[in-house]
Scaffold this motif. Sequence first.
Motif, PDB file in Angstrom:
ATOM      1  N   PHE A  89       4.926  21.469   6.804  1.00  0.00           N
ATOM      2  CA  PHE A  89       4.604  20.360   7.692  1.00  0.00           C
ATOM      3  C   PHE A  89       3.812  19.331   6.892  1.00  0.00           C
ATOM      4  O   PHE A  89       2.948  19.689   6.109  1.00  0.00           O
ATOM      5  CB  PHE A  89       3.772  20.861   8.890  1.00  0.00           C
ATOM      6  CG  PHE A  89       4.497  21.877   9.710  1.00  0.00           C
ATOM      7  CD1 PHE A  89       5.352  21.484  10.731  1.00  0.00           C
ATOM      8  CD2 PHE A  89       4.329  23.237   9.456  1.00  0.00           C
ATOM      9  CE1 PHE A  89       6.027  22.430  11.483  1.00  0.00           C
ATOM     10  CE2 PHE A  89       4.998  24.184  10.203  1.00  0.00           C
ATOM     11  CZ  PHE A  89       5.849  23.782  11.220  1.00  0.00           C
ATOM     12  N   TYR A  90       4.106  18.054   7.122  1.00  0.00           N
ATOM     13  CA  TYR A  90       3.467  16.985   6.365  1.00  0.00           C
ATOM     14  C   TYR A  90       2.640  16.107   7.293  1.00  0.00           C
ATOM     15  O   TYR A  90       3.028  15.829   8.426  1.00  0.00           O
ATOM     16  CB  TYR A  90       4.520  16.121   5.650  1.00  0.00           C
ATOM     17  CG  TYR A  90       5.243  16.900   4.584  1.00  0.00           C
ATOM     18  CD1 TYR A  90       4.749  16.941   3.291  1.00  0.00           C
ATOM     19  CD2 TYR A  90       6.406  17.604   4.874  1.00  0.00           C
ATOM     20  CE1 TYR A  90       5.394  17.654   2.305  1.00  0.00           C
ATOM     21  CE2 TYR A  90       7.056  18.331   3.894  1.00  0.00           C
ATOM     22  CZ  TYR A  90       6.540  18.352   2.622  1.00  0.00           C
ATOM     23  OH  TYR A  90       7.180  19.066   1.653  1.00  0.00           O
ATOM     24  N   TYR A  91       1.490  15.670   6.775  1.00  0.00           N
ATOM     25  CA  TYR A  91       0.569  14.828   7.527  1.00  0.00           C
ATOM     26  C   TYR A  91       0.188  13.628   6.675  1.00  0.00           C
ATOM     27  O   TYR A  91       0.028  13.744   5.464  1.00  0.00           O
ATOM     28  CB  TYR A  91      -0.707  15.615   7.898  1.00  0.00           C
ATOM     29  CG  TYR A  91      -0.413  16.776   8.805  1.00  0.00           C
ATOM     30  CD1 TYR A  91      -0.422  16.601  10.187  1.00  0.00           C
ATOM     31  CD2 TYR A  91      -0.119  18.030   8.290  1.00  0.00           C
ATOM     32  CE1 TYR A  91      -0.141  17.657  11.032  1.00  0.00           C
ATOM     33  CE2 TYR A  91       0.166  19.091   9.126  1.00  0.00           C
ATOM     34  CZ  TYR A  91       0.146  18.897  10.500  1.00  0.00           C
ATOM     35  OH  TYR A  91       0.436  19.943  11.328  1.00  0.00           O
ATOM     36  N   PRO A  92       0.034  12.470   7.326  1.00  0.00           N
ATOM     37  CA  PRO A  92      -0.390  11.300   6.558  1.00  0.00           C
ATOM     38  C   PRO A  92      -1.819  11.463   6.079  1.00  0.00           C
ATOM     39  O   PRO A  92      -2.639  12.088   6.740  1.00  0.00           O
ATOM     40  CB  PRO A  92      -0.261  10.149   7.560  1.00  0.00           C
ATOM     41  CG  PRO A  92      -0.319  10.794   8.900  1.00  0.00           C
ATOM     42  CD  PRO A  92       0.219  12.183   8.742  1.00  0.00           C
ATOM     43  N   GLY A  93      -2.088  10.897   4.912  1.00  0.00           N
ATOM     44  CA  GLY A  93      -3.424  10.986   4.317  1.00  0.00           C
ATOM     45  C   GLY A  93      -4.074   9.617   4.230  1.00  0.00           C
ATOM     46  O   GLY A  93      -4.031   8.828   5.162  1.00  0.00           O
ATOM     47  N   ARG A  94      -4.620   9.326   3.087  1.00  0.00           N
ATOM     48  CA  ARG A  94      -5.362   8.077   2.864  1.00  0.00           C
ATOM     49  C   ARG A  94      -4.419   6.932   2.495  1.00  0.00           C
ATOM     50  O   ARG A  94      -3.386   7.141   1.866  1.00  0.00           O
ATOM     51  CB  ARG A  94      -6.373   8.268   1.747  1.00  0.00           C
ATOM     52  CG  ARG A  94      -7.458   9.244   2.116  1.00  0.00           C
ATOM     53  CD  ARG A  94      -8.496   9.307   1.001  1.00  0.00           C
ATOM     54  NE  ARG A  94      -9.602  10.130   1.412  1.00  0.00           N
ATOM     55  CZ  ARG A  94      -9.879  11.319   0.905  1.00  0.00           C
ATOM     56  NH1 ARG A  94      -9.123  11.816  -0.062  1.00  0.00           N
ATOM     57  NH2 ARG A  94     -10.914  11.998   1.327  1.00  0.00           N
TER      58      ARG A  94
ATOM     59  N   PHE B 200       0.827  -1.201   0.000  1.00  0.00           N
ATOM     60  CA  PHE B 200       0.000   0.000   0.000  1.00  0.00           C
ATOM     61  C   PHE B 200       0.860   1.249   0.000  1.00  0.00           C
ATOM     62  O   PHE B 200       2.055   1.209   0.272  1.00  0.00           O
ATOM     63  CB  PHE B 200      -0.968   0.021   1.198  1.00  0.00           C
ATOM     64  CG  PHE B 200      -0.299  -0.058   2.542  1.00  0.00           C
ATOM     65  CD1 PHE B 200       0.147   1.088   3.187  1.00  0.00           C
ATOM     66  CD2 PHE B 200      -0.136  -1.279   3.160  1.00  0.00           C
ATOM     67  CE1 PHE B 200       0.758   1.015   4.422  1.00  0.00           C
ATOM     68  CE2 PHE B 200       0.474  -1.362   4.399  1.00  0.00           C
ATOM     69  CZ  PHE B 200       0.918  -0.215   5.033  1.00  0.00           C
ATOM     70  N   THR B 201       0.215   2.359  -0.326  1.00  0.00           N
ATOM     71  CA  THR B 201       0.838   3.675  -0.316  1.00  0.00           C
ATOM     72  C   THR B 201      -0.024   4.579   0.547  1.00  0.00           C
ATOM     73  O   THR B 201      -1.255   4.556   0.438  1.00  0.00           O
ATOM     74  CB  THR B 201       0.918   4.249  -1.745  1.00  0.00           C
ATOM     75  OG1 THR B 201       1.627   3.328  -2.558  1.00  0.00           O
ATOM     76  CG2 THR B 201       1.617   5.592  -1.759  1.00  0.00           C
ATOM     77  N   ILE B 202       0.621   5.365   1.382  1.00  0.00           N
ATOM     78  CA  ILE B 202      -0.096   6.342   2.191  1.00  0.00           C
ATOM     79  C   ILE B 202       0.182   7.721   1.597  1.00  0.00           C
ATOM     80  O   ILE B 202       1.340   8.126   1.476  1.00  0.00           O
ATOM     81  CB  ILE B 202       0.355   6.289   3.665  1.00  0.00           C
ATOM     82  CG1 ILE B 202       0.071   4.890   4.237  1.00  0.00           C
ATOM     83  CG2 ILE B 202      -0.341   7.374   4.480  1.00  0.00           C
ATOM     84  CD1 ILE B 202       0.620   4.662   5.623  1.00  0.00           C
ATOM     85  N   SER B 203      -0.883   8.392   1.197  1.00  0.00           N
ATOM     86  CA  SER B 203      -0.710   9.729   0.627  1.00  0.00           C
ATOM     87  C   SER B 203      -0.314  10.701   1.737  1.00  0.00           C
ATOM     88  O   SER B 203      -0.396  10.377   2.925  1.00  0.00           O
ATOM     89  CB  SER B 203      -1.986  10.192  -0.069  1.00  0.00           C
ATOM     90  OG  SER B 203      -3.008  10.382   0.889  1.00  0.00           O
ATOM     91  N   GLU B 204       0.108  11.853   1.321  1.00  0.00           N
ATOM     92  CA  GLU B 204       0.490  12.876   2.297  1.00  0.00           C
ATOM     93  C   GLU B 204      -0.107  14.204   1.880  1.00  0.00           C
ATOM     94  O   GLU B 204      -0.378  14.437   0.708  1.00  0.00           O
ATOM     95  CB  GLU B 204       2.008  12.971   2.405  1.00  0.00           C
ATOM     96  CG  GLU B 204       2.675  13.359   1.092  1.00  0.00           C
ATOM     97  CD  GLU B 204       4.187  13.361   1.166  1.00  0.00           C
ATOM     98  OE1 GLU B 204       4.787  14.317   0.644  1.00  0.00           O
ATOM     99  OE2 GLU B 204       4.756  12.420   1.737  1.00  0.00           O
ATOM    100  N   THR B 205      -0.322  15.024   2.853  1.00  0.00           N
ATOM    101  CA  THR B 205      -0.769  16.379   2.575  1.00  0.00           C
ATOM    102  C   THR B 205       0.176  17.336   3.285  1.00  0.00           C
ATOM    103  O   THR B 205       0.706  17.031   4.353  1.00  0.00           O
ATOM    104  CB  THR B 205      -2.242  16.587   2.997  1.00  0.00           C
ATOM    105  OG1 THR B 205      -2.665  17.866   2.582  1.00  0.00           O
ATOM    106  CG2 THR B 205      -2.414  16.442   4.486  1.00  0.00           C
ATOM    107  N   MET B 206       0.392  18.482   2.659  1.00  0.00           N
ATOM    108  CA  MET B 206       1.351  19.439   3.188  1.00  0.00           C
ATOM    109  C   MET B 206       0.615  20.677   3.684  1.00  0.00           C
ATOM    110  O   MET B 206      -0.379  21.108   3.103  1.00  0.00           O
ATOM    111  CB  MET B 206       2.344  19.832   2.093  1.00  0.00           C
ATOM    112  CG  MET B 206       3.375  20.844   2.563  1.00  0.00           C
ATOM    113  SD  MET B 206       4.381  21.494   1.217  1.00  0.00           S
ATOM    114  CE  MET B 206       3.158  22.247   0.178  1.00  0.00           C
TER     115      MET B 206
END
Length: 184
Positions: A62-67, A48-54
């Motif tokens: 700052f980066y946060y994990p997404g879906r 799987f891949t976890i998207s990120e949002t900045m």
Amino acid sequence: MAFWSEDFKTGLADPKRKFRFSVSFSNIATAEGGPLLWYAKTAAKPGFTISETMHEYLNHKFYYPGRTEWDTVDITVVDPGDPDMSATLSDIVRQAGYAPPTDAFDLESMAKSGATSALGNVIISQLDEAGNPIETWTLWNAFVTALKFGDLDYSSDELSEITITLRYDWARLETASESKHAVA
């Protein structure tokens, strides 16, 4: 210290081997009702891949994990002829709701419920030297997204193969040393 040194001599550590695996589809079985375990030639484990949002604040990022998005799984099987795996997989796609149109009023289409129930449970197991599962992946709500029935070649005496691409919602991992784990 290498992984095979001390622990291997005492029998405590045997690394996982790529060639020790089985794949089973609950709705594909032999005439006697048992799973067609030996027909799988290759199988990709789930990933799987976890998207990120900045988020930008002043001159910082700052980066946060997404879906989480699960990757498709490709499984290559040998077509034994009896049972005819090409016909079996074609029937699974038909049971999922696909039918070539017969006229302009033929409005039947595929549905997820039909696609997942036609295929059944998909289980990929990695085995130890005694044939016991040490890692078992169950694909939840798996359905066929692609079937490739292989190539024909007069100069080859290899077995005919079919590559199945599966999409699923998530996978669950169960290991011999731990209880069930949902990876996502």
